[in-house]
Design a protein around this motif. Structure first.
Motif, short mmCIF file in Angstrom:
data_model
loop_
_atom_site.label_atom_id
_atom_site.label_comp_id
_atom_site.label_asym_id
_atom_site.label_seq_id
_atom_site.Cartn_x
_atom_site.Cartn_y
_atom_site.Cartn_z
N ASN A 125 3.83 11.94 -3.23
CA ASN A 125 3.66 12.39 -4.64
C ASN A 125 2.61 10.64 -4.30
O ASN A 125 2.44 10.06 -5.71
CB ASN A 125 3.90 12.28 -5.73
CG ASN A 125 5.20 11.46 -5.74
OD1 ASN A 125 5.97 11.21 -4.93
ND2 ASN A 125 6.00 11.34 -7.06
N ASP A 126 2.99 9.69 -4.02
CA ASP A 126 1.82 8.37 -3.76
C ASP A 126 1.62 7.77 -2.45
O ASP A 126 1.31 6.81 -2.35
CB ASP A 126 3.75 7.35 -4.16
CG ASP A 126 4.29 6.85 -2.81
OD1 ASP A 126 4.40 8.26 -2.28
OD2 ASP A 126 5.04 6.29 -2.92
N ASP A 127 0.76 8.81 -1.63
CA ASP A 127 -0.13 8.07 -0.66
C ASP A 127 -1.54 8.70 -1.42
O ASP A 127 -1.75 9.27 -2.62
CB ASP A 127 0.10 9.71 -0.04
CG ASP A 127 -0.21 10.57 -0.01
OD1 ASP A 127 -0.54 10.99 -1.07
OD2 ASP A 127 0.64 11.54 1.06
N GLU A 150 -2.47 3.28 -9.93
CA GLU A 150 -0.99 2.72 -9.89
C GLU A 150 -1.24 2.89 -8.05
O GLU A 150 -1.04 1.77 -6.86
CB GLU A 150 -0.07 3.08 -10.16
CG GLU A 150 0.74 2.55 -10.05
CD GLU A 150 2.49 3.46 -10.68
OE1 GLU A 150 3.25 3.14 -10.39
OE2 GLU A 150 2.20 4.20 -11.75
N ILE A 151 -1.20 3.92 -7.57
CA ILE A 151 -1.26 4.26 -6.30
C ILE A 151 -1.66 3.94 -5.21
O ILE A 151 -1.49 3.12 -4.31
CB ILE A 151 -0.99 5.77 -5.89
CG1 ILE A 151 -0.42 6.36 -6.49
CG2 ILE A 151 -1.13 6.16 -4.19
CD1 ILE A 151 -0.15 7.82 -6.63
N ARG A 152 -3.73 3.45 -5.42
CA ARG A 152 -4.59 2.61 -4.95
C ARG A 152 -4.40 1.48 -4.83
O ARG A 152 -4.12 0.77 -3.73
CB ARG A 152 -5.77 3.49 -5.56
CG ARG A 152 -6.59 4.58 -5.38
CD ARG A 152 -7.48 4.88 -6.09
NE ARG A 152 -7.85 6.40 -5.87
CZ ARG A 152 -9.08 6.68 -5.98
NH1 ARG A 152 -9.52 6.53 -7.55
NH2 ARG A 152 -9.37 7.81 -6.02
N LYS A 153 -3.68 1.15 -5.35
CA LYS A 153 -3.67 -1.17 -5.36
C LYS A 153 -2.66 -1.16 -4.39
O LYS A 153 -2.27 -2.00 -3.93
CB LYS A 153 -3.01 -1.41 -7.13
CG LYS A 153 -4.11 -1.00 -8.12
CD LYS A 153 -4.01 -2.01 -9.45
CE LYS A 153 -3.22 -3.13 -9.60
NZ LYS A 153 -3.19 -3.87 -11.06
N SER A 154 -1.30 -0.12 -4.39
CA SER A 154 -0.55 -0.42 -3.81
C SER A 154 -0.36 -0.23 -2.33
O SER A 154 0.25 -0.27 -1.88
CB SER A 154 1.40 0.54 -4.56
OG SER A 154 0.43 1.89 -4.23
#
Length: 486
Positions: free
Chosen positions: A212-214, A246-250
């Motif tokens: 869920n964080d991809d 948040e996901i895109r930044k990380s």
């Protein structure tokens, strides 16, 4: 047997396959290239091993965006596969499928569709219509139709693919991808609730798989956010856009997609009238767009336009003018001086000049916007009517009442034809014509225009709307003046 022997080549190739599955593409390419060198030296040029290693090398080229190289290798592999296995072998279907994917990525949709349909024909015959490999091709054809805006076809192909995937592999990433694509189709077809369901199901699969964080999850969050925004559920939309951010930044760092997230967040904050927060979000988006796409990219112009609107709303007109002028420069450079977006920037600049009481500059900007719109849209278009309406206001401010009336009447005639004589746009124009008559002390004409405007307002607006109250006040004033004069 030496380092250039066939057994060594086979081992090196197998090592390459292992690294390819681990997404270690540079090591895999080195292994495959070495195996290919040995096999080309030791084997017939059409040996099946050559076809297989070319297929693997093409996959790496495709992943890296080297699409022409990928297509060249796939074309060579196709010739080898056909010679060794026959025209309708599953290995040929695989190459057709890979060619379809690379051509899709090159936006060569007709050729891509041809290869995908060939692959589908072979796989259906060899594996059966309910095979997961058939579903794989159906999904790609459906996605291709989505890219080509053939929504009905996209829905059919993706629906067939999803049916197979749910029965065979309901929790696989490929199933999530199919659900996501179907969500996009439904959204474009305005089936919003169905789209929302597909997006949520896709997200659920990824979360169950701890993915869920991809990046794909970020895309789903962004799509769901736009659905909530269409429903005017601003807080829910913001929450989802922030998850996507948040996901895109990380995972992506300073990437244009991060800028897109900031821009969408700023747009919602602006809608909520949280102008300070919106200005911060648009500012972050602008910095990223400038760093990733260059100072003169159109996304920079779009963001500057929004920043200018916020500064105007907070009465910082000089700052607003600075950003709108820069947006205008970028749009002229990229789109040419006669593009409609150039006219939009001129409108914004004219509005600021009008607030600053620089009516000559405002008039000049609107004249240029009008020239562009007439040239692009013709004389009888609503956008032309809107520009004429704005010019009427500016000419009123200048005290040039004859030109103001010409603009209002031209706007009124277009609006009556395009949106009907009882529309809000017509009522607004009649209201301003009444005010102009009052300025020239023609109160009987003013009264007639205001009465006509009020009749329309009452059918379109709630009874407590400020325009109804304003118009009633104007009518009473005109009636009193006329009574005093008689």
């Amino acid at each position: 047997q030496g380092m250039d022997s066939l057994p060594v080549a086979a081992i090196v190739n197998d090592v390459g396959v292992i690294h390819l599955r681990r997404d270690q593409h540079n090591i895999a390419r080195t292994c495959f290239s070495e195996a290919l060198r040995i096999w080309k030296d030791k084997l017939d040029k059409n040996h099946k091993y050559l076809g297989e290693v070319l297929l693997n090398l093409a996959e790496i080229d495709h992943y890296n965006g080297d699409l022409d190289d990928a297509i060249d290798k796939l074309t060579e592999a196709l010739s080898v596969m056909k010679l060794n296995n026959g025209e309708r072998h599953v290995s040929v279907a695989l190459v057709y499928y890979k060619l379809g994917l690379s051509l899709t990525k090159k936006n060569e949709y007709v050729e891509a569709m041809d290869f995908l349909e060939r692959s589908l024909l072979i796989r259906s015959a060899e594996y059966g219509d309910d095979s997961i490999l058939v579903a794989e091709v159906l999904k790609s054809i459906g996605s291709l139709c989505l890219d080509g805006a053939e929504m009905a076809k996209a829905r059919n192909y993706l629906g067939e693919s999803l049916k197979i995937m749910l029965s065979k592999r309901p929790k696989d990433i490929e199933t999530a991808e199919c659900l996501y694509s179907l969500g996009k189709v439904m959204k474009k077809m305005k089936y919003i609730e169905e789209a929302k369901t597909y997006f949520e199901d896709a997200l659920r699969i990824r979360m169950c798989r701890m993915e869920n964080d991809d990046i794909a999850a970020a895309e789903i969050y962004a799509e769901l956010a736009t659905i909530y925004e269409e429903k005017q559920l601003h807080d829910e939309s913001l929450k989802l856009h922030r998850k996507a951010l948040e996901i895109r930044k990380s995972t992506m760092g300073e990437h244009a997609s991060v800028g897109d997230s900031y821009h969408m967040i700023g747009t919602i904050e602006q809608t909520k009238n949280d102008l300070k927060a919106a200005l911060s979000s648009f500012g972050a988006a602008l910095v990223i767009y400038q760093n990733t796409r260059g100072d003169d990219h159109l996304t920079c112009a779009k963001t500057m336009n929004n920043i200018g609107i916020i500064y105007e709303a907070t009465n910082e007109c000089n700052e607003a003018l600075k950003y709108h002028r820069e947006a205008l420069r970028i749009r002229k450079k990229n789109l040419g001086k006669d593009h409609l977006k150039v006219a939009n920037s001129l409108d914004n600049i004219a509005g600021i000049y009008q607030r600053q009481h620089k009516v000559d500059k405002a008039s000049s900007a609107l004249k240029e916007a009008l020239r562009i719109r007439i040239g692009k849209l013709g004389n009888d278009h609503l956008e032309v009517a809107t520009t004429l309406f704005g010019m009427g206001i500016v000419y009123c401010d200048k005290g040039d009442f004859n030109r103001a009336m010409d603009c209002y009447e031209a706007s009124l005639n277009i609006r009556k034809r395009k949106v009907g004589p009882t529309s809000l746009e017509v009522a607004q124009t009649l209201h301003n014509i009444g005010s102009l008559h009052a300025l020239t002390q023609d109160y009987k004409s003013a009264l007639s225009s205001w009465q006509s405007a009020l009749e329309k307002y009452r059918t379109l607006l709630p009874d407590d709307h400020h325009m109804i109250a304003c118009t009633i006040g104007n009518i009473q004033m005109a009636e009193n003046v006329i009574a005093d004069m008689s």
